[in-house]
Design an enzyme around this catalytic site. Structure first.
Site, PDB file in Angstrom:
ATOM      1  N   ASP A 186      -2.694  14.324   7.069  1.00 52.33           N
ATOM      2  CA  ASP A 186      -2.433  13.021   6.628  1.00 52.33           C
ATOM      3  C   ASP A 186      -0.955  13.303   5.619  1.00 52.33           C
ATOM      4  O   ASP A 186      -1.158  13.250   4.255  1.00 52.33           O
ATOM      5  CB  ASP A 186      -3.450  12.331   5.891  1.00 52.33           C
ATOM      6  CG  ASP A 186      -3.074  10.738   5.242  1.00 52.33           C
ATOM      7  OD1 ASP A 186      -2.099  10.520   5.901  1.00 52.33           O
ATOM      8  OD2 ASP A 186      -3.815  10.481   4.441  1.00 52.33           O
ATOM      9  N   ARG A 195     -11.584  17.695   9.983  1.00 50.28           N
ATOM     10  CA  ARG A 195     -10.864  16.528  10.204  1.00 50.28           C
ATOM     11  C   ARG A 195      -9.678  16.713  10.862  1.00 50.28           C
ATOM     12  O   ARG A 195      -9.101  15.870  11.509  1.00 50.28           O
ATOM     13  CB  ARG A 195     -10.494  16.121   8.661  1.00 50.28           C
ATOM     14  CG  ARG A 195      -9.785  15.115   8.645  1.00 50.28           C
ATOM     15  CD  ARG A 195      -9.700  14.223   7.329  1.00 50.28           C
ATOM     16  NE  ARG A 195      -8.291  13.453   7.343  1.00 50.28           N
ATOM     17  CZ  ARG A 195      -7.914  12.659   6.301  1.00 50.28           C
ATOM     18  NH1 ARG A 195      -8.526  12.744   5.315  1.00 50.28           N
ATOM     19  NH2 ARG A 195      -6.829  11.993   6.189  1.00 50.28           N
ATOM     20  N   LYS A 205       0.649  10.572  13.671  1.00 54.30           N
ATOM     21  CA  LYS A 205       1.190  11.198  12.341  1.00 54.30           C
ATOM     22  C   LYS A 205       1.595  12.648  12.623  1.00 54.30           C
ATOM     23  O   LYS A 205       0.971  13.208  13.652  1.00 54.30           O
ATOM     24  CB  LYS A 205       0.294  10.979  11.308  1.00 54.30           C
ATOM     25  CG  LYS A 205      -0.186   9.832  10.659  1.00 54.30           C
ATOM     26  CD  LYS A 205      -0.925   9.833   9.583  1.00 54.30           C
ATOM     27  CE  LYS A 205      -1.331   8.520   8.807  1.00 54.30           C
ATOM     28  NZ  LYS A 205      -2.062   8.473   7.605  1.00 54.30           N
ATOM     29  N   GLU A 264       0.867  -1.120  -0.174  1.00 52.92           N
ATOM     30  CA  GLU A 264       0.021  -0.010  -0.063  1.00 52.92           C
ATOM     31  C   GLU A 264       0.719   1.102  -0.018  1.00 52.92           C
ATOM     32  O   GLU A 264       1.856   1.549   0.874  1.00 52.92           O
ATOM     33  CB  GLU A 264      -0.787  -0.164   1.214  1.00 52.92           C
ATOM     34  CG  GLU A 264      -1.789   1.179   1.205  1.00 52.92           C
ATOM     35  CD  GLU A 264      -3.296   1.101   1.789  1.00 52.92           C
ATOM     36  OE1 GLU A 264      -3.566  -0.315   2.204  1.00 52.92           O
ATOM     37  OE2 GLU A 264      -3.781   1.875   2.250  1.00 52.92           O
ATOM     38  N   GLU A 272     -10.568   4.485   8.947  1.00 54.38           N
ATOM     39  CA  GLU A 272     -10.790   4.291   7.516  1.00 54.38           C
ATOM     40  C   GLU A 272     -11.616   2.760   7.454  1.00 54.38           C
ATOM     41  O   GLU A 272     -11.165   2.151   6.549  1.00 54.38           O
ATOM     42  CB  GLU A 272      -9.542   4.240   7.005  1.00 54.38           C
ATOM     43  CG  GLU A 272      -9.394   5.736   6.869  1.00 54.38           C
ATOM     44  CD  GLU A 272      -7.848   6.097   5.916  1.00 54.38           C
ATOM     45  OE1 GLU A 272      -7.057   5.030   5.775  1.00 54.38           O
ATOM     46  OE2 GLU A 272      -7.702   7.246   5.586  1.00 54.38           O
ATOM     47  N   HIS A 305      -3.984  18.791   0.144  1.00 54.89           N
ATOM     48  CA  HIS A 305      -4.797  17.746  -0.112  1.00 54.89           C
ATOM     49  C   HIS A 305      -5.685  17.928  -1.534  1.00 54.89           C
ATOM     50  O   HIS A 305      -6.787  17.800  -1.402  1.00 54.89           O
ATOM     51  CB  HIS A 305      -5.808  17.194   0.842  1.00 54.89           C
ATOM     52  CG  HIS A 305      -5.859  15.719   1.081  1.00 54.89           C
ATOM     53  ND1 HIS A 305      -6.056  14.871   0.028  1.00 54.89           N
ATOM     54  CD2 HIS A 305      -5.863  14.936   2.253  1.00 54.89           C
ATOM     55  CE1 HIS A 305      -6.086  13.873   0.343  1.00 54.89           C
ATOM     56  NE2 HIS A 305      -5.844  13.552   1.652  1.00 54.89           N
ATOM     57  N   GLU A 340       3.880   9.007  -0.725  1.00 57.17           N
ATOM     58  CA  GLU A 340       2.477   8.903  -1.202  1.00 57.17           C
ATOM     59  C   GLU A 340       1.839  10.336  -1.712  1.00 57.17           C
ATOM     60  O   GLU A 340       1.285  10.304  -2.806  1.00 57.17           O
ATOM     61  CB  GLU A 340       1.623   8.384   0.027  1.00 57.17           C
ATOM     62  CG  GLU A 340       0.176   8.616  -0.378  1.00 57.17           C
ATOM     63  CD  GLU A 340      -0.862   8.147   0.649  1.00 57.17           C
ATOM     64  OE1 GLU A 340      -0.119   7.908   1.765  1.00 57.17           O
ATOM     65  OE2 GLU A 340      -2.073   8.385   0.674  1.00 57.17           O
TER      66      GLU A 340
HETATM   67  C1  BDP Z   1      -3.423   7.260   4.279  1.00 58.34           C
HETATM   68  C2  BDP Z   1      -3.211   6.574   3.178  1.00 58.34           C
HETATM   69  C3  BDP Z   1      -3.554   5.146   3.305  1.00 58.34           C
HETATM   70  C4  BDP Z   1      -3.239   4.553   4.658  1.00 58.34           C
HETATM   71  C5  BDP Z   1      -3.531   5.523   5.740  1.00 58.34           C
HETATM   72  C6  BDP Z   1      -3.167   5.275   7.044  1.00 58.34           C
HETATM   73  O1  BDP Z   1      -3.679   6.939   1.891  1.00 58.34           O
HETATM   74  O2  BDP Z   1      -3.287   4.196   2.332  1.00 58.34           O
HETATM   75  O3  BDP Z   1      -3.983   3.350   5.007  1.00 58.34           O
HETATM   76  O4  BDP Z   1      -3.181   6.760   5.540  1.00 58.34           O
HETATM   77  O5  BDP Z   1      -2.222   5.748   7.520  1.00 58.34           O
HETATM   78  O6  BDP Z   1      -2.423   8.308   4.025  1.00 58.34           O
HETATM   79  O7  BDP Z   1      -3.644   4.388   7.717  1.00 58.34           O
END
Ligand code: BDP
Length: 639
Positions: A305, A276, A300, A108, A232, A447, A333
């Site tokens: 993100d 968010r 994080k 991923e 998620e 984003h 990413e």
């Molecule tokens: C996002 C990604 C996703 C990850 C998620 C995570 O797009 O693929 O699963 O974070 O950190 O940045 O859980």
């Protein structure tokens, strides 16, 4: 075999000697070693003593010796032998890579080929690859690896997979790297056949305790579990009305008898609720003091993100009675996948300037590795893996110093490299992250990526049925009045989650740093900026500056030609060309799109776009999450 002969030459010599325990130590000819009974060095610390007979490394144990010999070899290569004595201990006992590798071999957000772990055991070259991986980790100080994706398959805890994991652990142990796994909270149901995964249910706790016993019977030095829960779509304790603390502690108690840790992620947000950027704080801050001692809350670096630039997450420092660790993303990413150069140490140092390193107890980085020849896709992306490890060892090292080490010990190792060449490549890489910010998302924009794969620009993105907070307009909020997300007291008030001095600084557009202006404020198009220009003109010129920087990158790379392997040279050159074109794609798409709202012309100094907005809006990259798009594919789409 590794075709990138230039990499991994000096820091950990290919000729290693194996210590009694099996640990591979760098041979480091001419460097003496002495084991000393000095508890102040800890298990991983070392002392390098410089005397008339040369260098001597002292350590209390083999892992300290491993890092000490590596450091001494590095100092010699760098010509930085200390005048007398240098003593080092890592800032954190846990310096861990998070691999988002799936059991089917995909990765991923991975852009460097399939999983290096060869889960099915079909690749005869896998073990040698693990050894290369182990040496790189050892050379930079990384001592842990979470092998599988946080979106975890329960199957990783099955007997067959655990035997595979034990095999990997046996190899990585030789390099001081312990193995960890991501756990799926519903594993008691999916794997154990229980009717529930409720953490308050004794049968569930008993199932986890028994699984941990099995894990440790196969891997006695297993490090622990990483958990993404109620995030998620992943299962978690909240499915049963329990808190994150309740779920984390249940696992922590199952693993505590073996000395393992639970890294519990705070990456949570749900549709329809608050901004968010506020959600992780809203959910986790009230739980301060409720987590067991062997739980570390993994946060994080920023509140959203892994964007090219984010402020630090307000959760840092807000939970004084909870052990916290930061999660960085090494895989790109959101920074051009493995096509763009983006040296990330400046971003991580920026984080450590805002968050006191002493307030954390560990550091994690989402790995950029895959089974391609050079392990990281972009040959220069190896520098990010290296820099992550070095900063996890010492968060106060300077990004330039780390880069110098990597360039001189790893990349530019062919012949006598003139200082001007190293300087040229170093300056190019040092500025590369800021260049990406400029051509993708300057002034705090965030984003505005294409949906799903997050490669190119799509500030206009519409996806039927998609959550609002997965769409760029949620973040940029462009309208005819201005641009940006109002997070001050008049807006979502996310700024009030910060402690001082950040809270006051971010609350007003006047005191907010311009780098984060549109993150925290919705600002009129003609607002005067520090430069004296309007917001619109400044925005346009930042996009242009990013594009100009990518031209300069190609020029800065050219002098490296005689000093790197030809295939490395050509590979980097080809990717820099993609980056140049992508930068223009970003500029032309974003400026034409935002121009519909600003209704202002491009200022002087900005190149006119080569394509209309309509043409650019028709581009849809046919790529999966797991590989970077090729140059030909991108050219064709933008023709
Ligand atoms: C996002 C990604 C996703 C990850 C998620 C995570 O797009 O693929 O699963 O974070 O950190 O940045 O859980």
């Amino acid at each position: 075999m590794n075709q990138y002969k230039g990499l991994l030459n000096a820091i950990l010599c290919t000729c290693l000697c194996v210590a009694a325990s099996g640990l591979e130590l760098p041979s480091a000819p001419g460097i003496a070693r002495a084991y000393v009974a000095d508890s102040t060095l800890g298990a991983e610390g070392y002392r390098i003593v410089s005397g008339a007979e040369g260098l001597r490394v002292e350590a209390a144990g083999e892992r300290g010796m491993l890092y000490g010999l590596g450091a001494a070899a590095r100092m010699r290569t760098m010509g930085r032998v200390p005048a007398d004595t240098v003593t080092e201990r890592p800032a954190y006992a846990l310096r861990v890579l998070n691999h988002w590798d799936n059991l089917d071999g995909t990765v991923e957000r991975g852009y460097a080929g399939p999983s290096i772990w060869d889960w099915q055991g079909t690749d005869p070259g896998a073990e040698e690859r693990w050894r290369r991986y182990g040496r790189i980790c050892a050379s930079t100080g990384i001592n842990g690896a979470v092998l599988n994706n946080v979106n975890a398959s329960s199957q990783v805890l099955s007997g067959a997979m655990l035997r595979r994991v034990a095999h990997i652990a046996d190899v990585l142990r030789d390099y001081g790297v312990r193995v960890y796994l991501s756990a799926n909270f519903a594993a008691p149901m999916q794997l154990g056949g229980l009717p529930t995964a409720d953490p308050e249910e004794p049968a569930v706790a008993a199932w986890w305790a028994a699984r941990c016993d099995t894990v440790y019977s196969l891997i006695p030095d297993f490090g622990g579990l990483l958990v993404k829960a109620n995030s998620e779509g992943q299962p978690g304790p909240c499915d049963y009305g329990r808190s994150h603390a309740c779920g984390a502690n249940m696992l922590a108690r199952a693993i505590a008898p073996h000395g393992g840790v639970v890294m519990w992620r705070a990456f949570v947000y749900s549709p329809g609720d608050a901004d968010r950027a506020k959600q992780a704080y809203l959910e986790f801050e009230p739980l301060d003091g409720q987590f067991d001692d062997n739980v570390i809350v993994q946060i994080k670096n920023g509140p959203i993100d892994f964007q090219p630039r984010e402020p630090h997450s307000p959760l840092f420092g807000a939970m004084p009675r909870t052990r916290q660790m930061v999660e960085f993303q090494i895989t790109q990413e959101y920074l051009g996948h493995s096509n763009h150069v983006a040296y990330l140490a400046p971003m991580w140092s920026e984080f450590f300037e805002a968050v006191a390193p002493e307030s954390l107890c560990a550091v994690a980085g989402v790995a950029n590795t895959g089974a391609c020849d050079n392990l990281t896709g972009h040959p220069l992306a190896m520098a990010n893996w290296y820099a992550f490890g070095r900063l996890a060892w010492n968060p106060r090292l300077s990004p330039a110093e780390i880069l110098d080490e990597w360039l001189r010990c790893e990349l530019l190792t062919r012949g006598d490299v003139p200082a001007a060449v190293t300087d040229s490549v170093r300056d190019m890489m040092l500025g590369s992250r800021e260049a990406v910010v400029d051509y993708m998302m300057p002034l705090g924009l965030h984003h505005i990526f294409a949906f799903g794969h997050h490669y190119g620009p799509e500030p206009w993105c519409e996806v039927e049925g998609a959550r609002e907070d997965w769409l760029p307009r949620y973040y940029h909020r462009a309208d005819t009045a201005g641009l940006g997300f109002e997070r001050g007291p008049a807006g979502s008030d996310a700024t009030s989650q910060y402690g001082e001095p950040w809270r006051s600084m971010y609350a007003s557009a006047d005191s907010c740093p311009e780098e984060l202006l549109l993150w925290f404020h919705h600002v009129p198009w003609d607002r005067p900026m520090r430069s004296g220009r309007t917001l619109w003109d400044e925005l346009c010129l930042r996009y242009q500056r990013g594009c100009d920087a990518t031209d300069a990158m190609l020029d800065a790379w050219r002098p490296a030609r005689p000093y790197v392997e030809p295939d490395v040279y050509a590979d980097v050159e080809a990717r820099l060309d993609i980056q140049r074109r992508d930068a223009r794609w970003w500029r032309d798409a974003c400026l034409q799109y935002f121009g519909r709202y600003s209704r202002r012309p491009l200022p002087e100094g900005v190149e006119p776009p080569a394509h209309t907005l309509e043409q650019l809006m028709r581009i849809h990259l046919p790529i999966s999450n797991f590989e970077a798009p090729t140059g030909e594919m991108l050219m064709k789409l933008r023709e």
